[in-house]
Design an enzyme around this catalytic site. Structure first.
Site, PDB file in Angstrom:
ATOM      1  N   THR A 134      -6.417  34.127 -23.064  1.00 56.08           N
ATOM      2  CA  THR A 134      -6.919  36.339 -23.512  1.00 56.08           C
ATOM      3  C   THR A 134      -5.631  36.829 -23.119  1.00 56.08           C
ATOM      4  O   THR A 134      -4.790  35.962 -22.220  1.00 56.08           O
ATOM      5  CB  THR A 134      -8.131  36.792 -22.465  1.00 56.08           C
ATOM      6  OG1 THR A 134      -7.880  37.814 -22.466  1.00 56.08           O
ATOM      7  CG2 THR A 134      -7.840  36.462 -21.290  1.00 56.08           C
ATOM      8  N   GLU A 136      -5.483  39.549 -21.787  1.00 55.02           N
ATOM      9  CA  GLU A 136      -4.993  40.181 -21.431  1.00 55.02           C
ATOM     10  C   GLU A 136      -4.604  39.357 -19.916  1.00 55.02           C
ATOM     11  O   GLU A 136      -4.496  39.987 -18.516  1.00 55.02           O
ATOM     12  CB  GLU A 136      -7.439  39.989 -20.401  1.00 55.02           C
ATOM     13  CG  GLU A 136      -7.690  40.925 -20.271  1.00 55.02           C
ATOM     14  CD  GLU A 136      -7.920  42.692 -20.215  1.00 55.02           C
ATOM     15  OE1 GLU A 136      -7.569  42.522 -19.018  1.00 55.02           O
ATOM     16  OE2 GLU A 136      -7.587  43.884 -20.455  1.00 55.02           O
ATOM     17  N   TYR A 158     -10.521  38.701 -13.773  1.00 55.59           N
ATOM     18  CA  TYR A 158     -11.622  38.325 -15.432  1.00 55.59           C
ATOM     19  C   TYR A 158      -9.633  37.545 -15.645  1.00 55.59           C
ATOM     20  O   TYR A 158     -10.129  36.367 -15.724  1.00 55.59           O
ATOM     21  CB  TYR A 158     -11.833  39.459 -15.754  1.00 55.59           C
ATOM     22  CG  TYR A 158     -11.500  38.633 -17.805  1.00 55.59           C
ATOM     23  CD1 TYR A 158     -12.745  37.677 -17.683  1.00 55.59           C
ATOM     24  CD2 TYR A 158     -11.289  39.397 -18.104  1.00 55.59           C
ATOM     25  CE1 TYR A 158     -12.785  37.289 -19.523  1.00 55.59           C
ATOM     26  CE2 TYR A 158     -10.632  38.158 -20.104  1.00 55.59           C
ATOM     27  CZ  TYR A 158     -11.718  37.533 -19.981  1.00 55.59           C
ATOM     28  OH  TYR A 158     -11.996  37.448 -21.554  1.00 55.59           O
ATOM     29  N   LYS A 162      -8.674  33.428 -16.155  1.00 59.90           N
ATOM     30  CA  LYS A 162      -8.472  32.982 -17.460  1.00 59.90           C
ATOM     31  C   LYS A 162      -7.615  32.121 -16.861  1.00 59.90           C
ATOM     32  O   LYS A 162      -6.703  31.669 -18.074  1.00 59.90           O
ATOM     33  CB  LYS A 162      -8.433  34.530 -17.979  1.00 59.90           C
ATOM     34  CG  LYS A 162     -10.134  34.586 -18.233  1.00 59.90           C
ATOM     35  CD  LYS A 162     -10.553  33.730 -19.343  1.00 59.90           C
ATOM     36  CE  LYS A 162     -12.184  33.884 -20.265  1.00 59.90           C
ATOM     37  NZ  LYS A 162     -12.054  32.915 -21.135  1.00 59.90           N
TER      38      LYS A 162
HETATM   39  P1  NAP Z   1     -20.159  37.847 -24.787  1.00 60.89           P
HETATM   40  O1  NAP Z   1     -20.573  38.398 -25.350  1.00 60.89           O
HETATM   41  O2  NAP Z   1     -19.422  38.454 -23.443  1.00 60.89           O
HETATM   42  O3  NAP Z   1     -20.425  36.108 -24.420  1.00 60.89           O
HETATM   43  C1  NAP Z   1     -20.305  35.815 -23.474  1.00 60.89           C
HETATM   44  C2  NAP Z   1     -20.810  34.460 -23.668  1.00 60.89           C
HETATM   45  O4  NAP Z   1     -21.021  33.791 -22.238  1.00 60.89           O
HETATM   46  C3  NAP Z   1     -22.462  34.149 -23.910  1.00 60.89           C
HETATM   47  O5  NAP Z   1     -22.777  33.324 -24.445  1.00 60.89           O
HETATM   48  C4  NAP Z   1     -23.167  34.357 -22.034  1.00 60.89           C
HETATM   49  O6  NAP Z   1     -24.252  33.626 -22.136  1.00 60.89           O
HETATM   50  C5  NAP Z   1     -21.688  33.068 -21.993  1.00 60.89           C
HETATM   51  N1  NAP Z   1     -21.978  33.437 -20.766  1.00 60.89           N
HETATM   52  C6  NAP Z   1     -21.631  33.671 -19.635  1.00 60.89           C
HETATM   53  N2  NAP Z   1     -21.536  33.728 -18.365  1.00 60.89           N
HETATM   54  C7  NAP Z   1     -21.833  32.313 -18.329  1.00 60.89           C
HETATM   55  C8  NAP Z   1     -22.677  31.015 -17.361  1.00 60.89           C
HETATM   56  N3  NAP Z   1     -21.961  31.216 -16.713  1.00 60.89           N
HETATM   57  N4  NAP Z   1     -22.664  29.707 -17.684  1.00 60.89           N
HETATM   58  C9  NAP Z   1     -22.890  29.431 -19.320  1.00 60.89           C
HETATM   59  N5  NAP Z   1     -22.372  31.026 -20.366  1.00 60.89           N
HETATM   60  C10 NAP Z   1     -22.012  32.067 -19.775  1.00 60.89           C
HETATM   61  O7  NAP Z   1     -17.747  37.352 -24.920  1.00 60.89           O
HETATM   62  P2  NAP Z   1     -17.366  37.289 -26.858  1.00 60.89           P
HETATM   63  O8  NAP Z   1     -17.031  37.988 -27.091  1.00 60.89           O
HETATM   64  O9  NAP Z   1     -17.916  36.486 -27.622  1.00 60.89           O
HETATM   65  O10 NAP Z   1     -16.565  36.218 -26.329  1.00 60.89           O
HETATM   66  C11 NAP Z   1     -16.087  34.549 -26.372  1.00 60.89           C
HETATM   67  C12 NAP Z   1     -14.982  33.653 -25.025  1.00 60.89           C
HETATM   68  O11 NAP Z   1     -13.716  34.503 -25.424  1.00 60.89           O
HETATM   69  C13 NAP Z   1     -15.302  34.646 -23.247  1.00 60.89           C
HETATM   70  O12 NAP Z   1     -14.713  33.294 -22.993  1.00 60.89           O
HETATM   71  C14 NAP Z   1     -14.166  35.634 -23.627  1.00 60.89           C
HETATM   72  O13 NAP Z   1     -14.125  35.772 -22.262  1.00 60.89           O
HETATM   73  C15 NAP Z   1     -12.704  35.643 -25.195  1.00 60.89           C
HETATM   74  N6  NAP Z   1     -12.622  35.990 -25.027  1.00 60.89           N
HETATM   75  C16 NAP Z   1     -12.400  37.188 -25.905  1.00 60.89           C
HETATM   76  C17 NAP Z   1     -12.406  38.111 -26.240  1.00 60.89           C
HETATM   77  C18 NAP Z   1     -12.814  39.452 -27.271  1.00 60.89           C
HETATM   78  O14 NAP Z   1     -11.740  40.641 -27.926  1.00 60.89           O
HETATM   79  N7  NAP Z   1     -13.949  39.588 -27.554  1.00 60.89           N
HETATM   80  C19 NAP Z   1     -10.742  38.082 -26.301  1.00 60.89           C
HETATM   81  C20 NAP Z   1      -9.771  37.121 -25.599  1.00 60.89           C
HETATM   82  C21 NAP Z   1     -11.202  35.990 -25.352  1.00 60.89           C
HETATM   83  P3  NAP Z   1     -25.504  35.441 -22.137  1.00 60.89           P
HETATM   84  O15 NAP Z   1     -25.867  35.749 -23.411  1.00 60.89           O
HETATM   85  O16 NAP Z   1     -26.538  34.636 -21.413  1.00 60.89           O
HETATM   86  O17 NAP Z   1     -24.465  36.239 -21.414  1.00 60.89           O
HETATM   87  N1  GDD Z   2     -15.049  48.763 -21.864  1.00 63.93           N
HETATM   88  C1  GDD Z   2     -14.652  50.496 -21.728  1.00 63.93           C
HETATM   89  N2  GDD Z   2     -15.831  51.873 -22.002  1.00 63.93           N
HETATM   90  N3  GDD Z   2     -13.562  50.389 -22.279  1.00 63.93           N
HETATM   91  C2  GDD Z   2     -13.061  51.350 -22.503  1.00 63.93           C
HETATM   92  C3  GDD Z   2     -13.729  52.943 -22.160  1.00 63.93           C
HETATM   93  C4  GDD Z   2     -15.606  52.997 -21.904  1.00 63.93           C
HETATM   94  O1  GDD Z   2     -16.220  53.712 -21.967  1.00 63.93           O
HETATM   95  N4  GDD Z   2     -12.665  54.448 -22.339  1.00 63.93           N
HETATM   96  C5  GDD Z   2     -11.683  53.740 -21.866  1.00 63.93           C
HETATM   97  N5  GDD Z   2     -11.718  52.625 -22.132  1.00 63.93           N
HETATM   98  C6  GDD Z   2     -10.984  51.593 -22.590  1.00 63.93           C
HETATM   99  C7  GDD Z   2     -10.649  50.450 -21.519  1.00 63.93           C
HETATM  100  O2  GDD Z   2      -9.854  50.978 -20.196  1.00 63.93           O
HETATM  101  C8  GDD Z   2      -9.483  48.970 -22.059  1.00 63.93           C
HETATM  102  O3  GDD Z   2      -7.882  49.666 -21.564  1.00 63.93           O
HETATM  103  C9  GDD Z   2      -9.741  49.440 -23.243  1.00 63.93           C
HETATM  104  O4  GDD Z   2     -10.094  50.353 -23.447  1.00 63.93           O
HETATM  105  C10 GDD Z   2     -10.579  48.361 -23.864  1.00 63.93           C
HETATM  106  O5  GDD Z   2     -11.214  47.898 -22.733  1.00 63.93           O
HETATM  107  P1  GDD Z   2     -12.575  46.565 -23.127  1.00 63.93           P
HETATM  108  O6  GDD Z   2     -13.545  47.056 -24.458  1.00 63.93           O
HETATM  109  O7  GDD Z   2     -13.527  46.910 -22.546  1.00 63.93           O
HETATM  110  O8  GDD Z   2     -12.258  45.773 -23.792  1.00 63.93           O
HETATM  111  P2  GDD Z   2     -10.849  44.825 -22.794  1.00 63.93           P
HETATM  112  O9  GDD Z   2      -8.941  45.355 -23.190  1.00 63.93           O
HETATM  113  O10 GDD Z   2     -10.469  45.626 -21.343  1.00 63.93           O
HETATM  114  O11 GDD Z   2     -11.379  43.404 -22.613  1.00 63.93           O
HETATM  115  C11 GDD Z   2     -11.239  42.507 -23.570  1.00 63.93           C
HETATM  116  O12 GDD Z   2     -10.236  42.114 -24.466  1.00 63.93           O
HETATM  117  C12 GDD Z   2      -9.943  40.667 -23.842  1.00 63.93           C
HETATM  118  C13 GDD Z   2      -8.949  40.592 -25.022  1.00 63.93           C
HETATM  119  O13 GDD Z   2      -8.262  41.157 -24.367  1.00 63.93           O
HETATM  120  C14 GDD Z   2     -12.679  41.476 -23.719  1.00 63.93           C
HETATM  121  O14 GDD Z   2     -13.610  41.059 -24.751  1.00 63.93           O
HETATM  122  C15 GDD Z   2     -12.355  40.715 -22.879  1.00 63.93           C
HETATM  123  O15 GDD Z   2     -12.998  39.844 -22.690  1.00 63.93           O
HETATM  124  C16 GDD Z   2     -10.910  39.691 -23.408  1.00 63.93           C
HETATM  125  O16 GDD Z   2     -10.338  38.921 -22.561  1.00 63.93           O
END
Ligand code: NAP
Ligand code: GDD
Length: 386
Positions: A134, A136, A158, A162
């Protein structure tokens, strides 16, 4: 030709659902790890679900958890996957401050469990591994934009978990010659994004505001900047990473960054609402100043037009700030440099931010219209303010 077999952890999540669909279309047999939960939690993959009694199924779900080594090892042994996509994680940054030990176990050690199972089962030559790393990791960014060479400075439990997962993946690649790669993905969103991530919170709330079922949305830090893409584009990159002859690590990003405030502004414009932001910090508000009536009717309909025009006439507040959404340590700016993924993988995103927002708003307007119909039919609808 024998079908390729993939194991997707996190298959019930946003990326897992899109990836499973993509791999099934490519002819894979897809095995997915799902957690036992007291309610069905397979909404995102229900359209792919196959009755366990059907012979020669292409989608097979296994109960499991990344915190359970024996379970992970047994499933990998049974499935004998050609490719593992490790997408499972507690993925919410703010929540990780509340559950840091669990996150270290699932997001950090969970990755080790998969790598070690593949090694112990003698699958290092057969099984390729994708680790969901990520942006992050860059946290307090040391360079702008961030590339594969930019040093990490994680800013949350987190991100620290990671970071372990990232390096243990690199270590197993180097120590045991495994085909193990990190995709360093910047934020990617979609209509099936979790409801408490910022983009989905915004598109859901603006849809409700447009349809008269919510007055105001309370946000956290409006100044942070993110490089947002569409999840449908990003799961293609995961697949491409595992099709390369050599394992490596790749940044997947658009190269464009936008503030949370501007995302709200763009999402509102998408349905004809013009906002103006006033004040600063915890005192900042977003007021509704104008309605593009033609656009509003096209995107939302005319049922709530008079109501929204009345709100615009008095410059009503639709966005507020609540400190409870601030994080103990924030990641202020993310902007990725996708040069390597474009040149080596040939990866190109199809969606820009405007296209992503249009997709999300259209879907959430429909969803909230359905909620309104249910409410009119006498069913109780709850608003969540997470
Ligand atoms: P998500 O929607 O939160 O999905 C996470 C998945 O992991 C869900 O299926 C959840 O199951 C499962 N899970 C959580 N804890 C687990 C555990 N202990 N054992 C087995 N399964 C578990 O996340 P996403 O947005 O699809 O992201 C997919 C991956 O990419 C994650 O690893 C995230 O950290 C990473 N990532 C995401 C982003 C982004 O912007 N979306 C960016 C960079 C990296 P449940 O449905 O049961 O909760
Ligand atoms: N969730 C949330 N809720 N975020 C807020 C809010 C709110 O009400 N208001 C402002 N934010 C700001 C957060 O402080 C952060 O700076 C930004 O919006 C994005 O927040 P999220 O959408 O929660 O995502 P993230 O960037 O913290 O994390 C996501 O992206 C990562 C990759 O950069 C997640 O998907 C992580 O799993 C992933 O690794």
């Amino acid at each position: 030709m024998t079908q390729k077999v993939a194991l997707v952890t996190g298959i019930t999540g946003q990326d897992g659902a899109y990836l499973a669909e993509y791999l099934l279309k490519k002819g894979y047999i897809v095995h997915g790890l799902k957690r036992r939960s007291s309610l069905f939690n397979t909404d995102r993959i229900d359209h792919l679900y196959q009755d366990p009694h059907v012979e020669n199924r292409n989608l097979i779900l296994h109960y499991g958890d990344l915190t359970d080594s024996m379970n992970i090892t047994r499933i990998i042994q049974e499935v004998q996957p050609d490719e593992i996509y490790n997408l499972a994680a507690m993925s919410h940054v703010a929540v990780s401050f509340e559950t840091p030990e669990y996150v270290a176990n699932a997001d950090g050690i969970g990755t080790l469990r998969i790598l070690e199972a593949v090694r112990l089962l003698g699958l290092t030559k057969k099984t390729r591994i994708y680790q969901a790393s990520t942006s992050e990791l860059y946290g307090m960014v040391q360079e702008v934009p961030q590339s594969e060479k930019t040093p990490f400075y994680p800013r949350s439990p987190y991100a620290v978990a990671k970071m372990y997962a990232y390096w243990i993946t690199v270590n197993y690649r180097e120590a045991y010659k495994m085909h193990a790669s990190n995709g360093i993905l910047f934020n990617h969103e979609s209509p099936i994004r979790g409801e408490t991530f910022v983009t989905r919170k915004i598109t859901r709330a603006l849809s409700k505001i447009a349809l008269g079922s919510q007055d105001t949305v309370f946000m956290g830090n409006l100044n942070s900047k993110r490089d947002w893409g569409h999840a449908k584009d990003y799961i293609r990159a995961m697949y491409l990473i595992l099709q390369q002859d050599k394992p490596s690590d790749y940044v997947i990003a658009t190269g464009i960054t936008t503030t949370i405030r501007d995302f709200i502004d763009m999402a509102a414009k998408e349905i004809g609402l013009q906002l103006e932001f006033r004040g600063e910090g915890a005192d900042e508000i977003g007021v509704l100043v104008n309605v593009d009536q033609e656009k509003f009717i096209e995107k939302v309909g005319d049922q709530f037009l008079d109501q929204i025009i009345t709100r615009a006439a008095v410059k009503d507040v639709v966005v507020g700030v609540d400190k409870r959404y601030f994080r103990p340590t924030e990641v202020d700016l993310l902007i990725g440099d996708p040069t390597k993924s474009k040149t080596v993988l040939g990866w190109e995103p199809k969606y820009d931010l405007k296209g992503l927002i249009a997709d999300m708003m259209q879907s959430d307007i429909k969803l909230m219209q359905r909620e309104n119909y249910l409410q009119e039919g006498g069913y109780q609808i709850l608003n969540y303010f997470e």
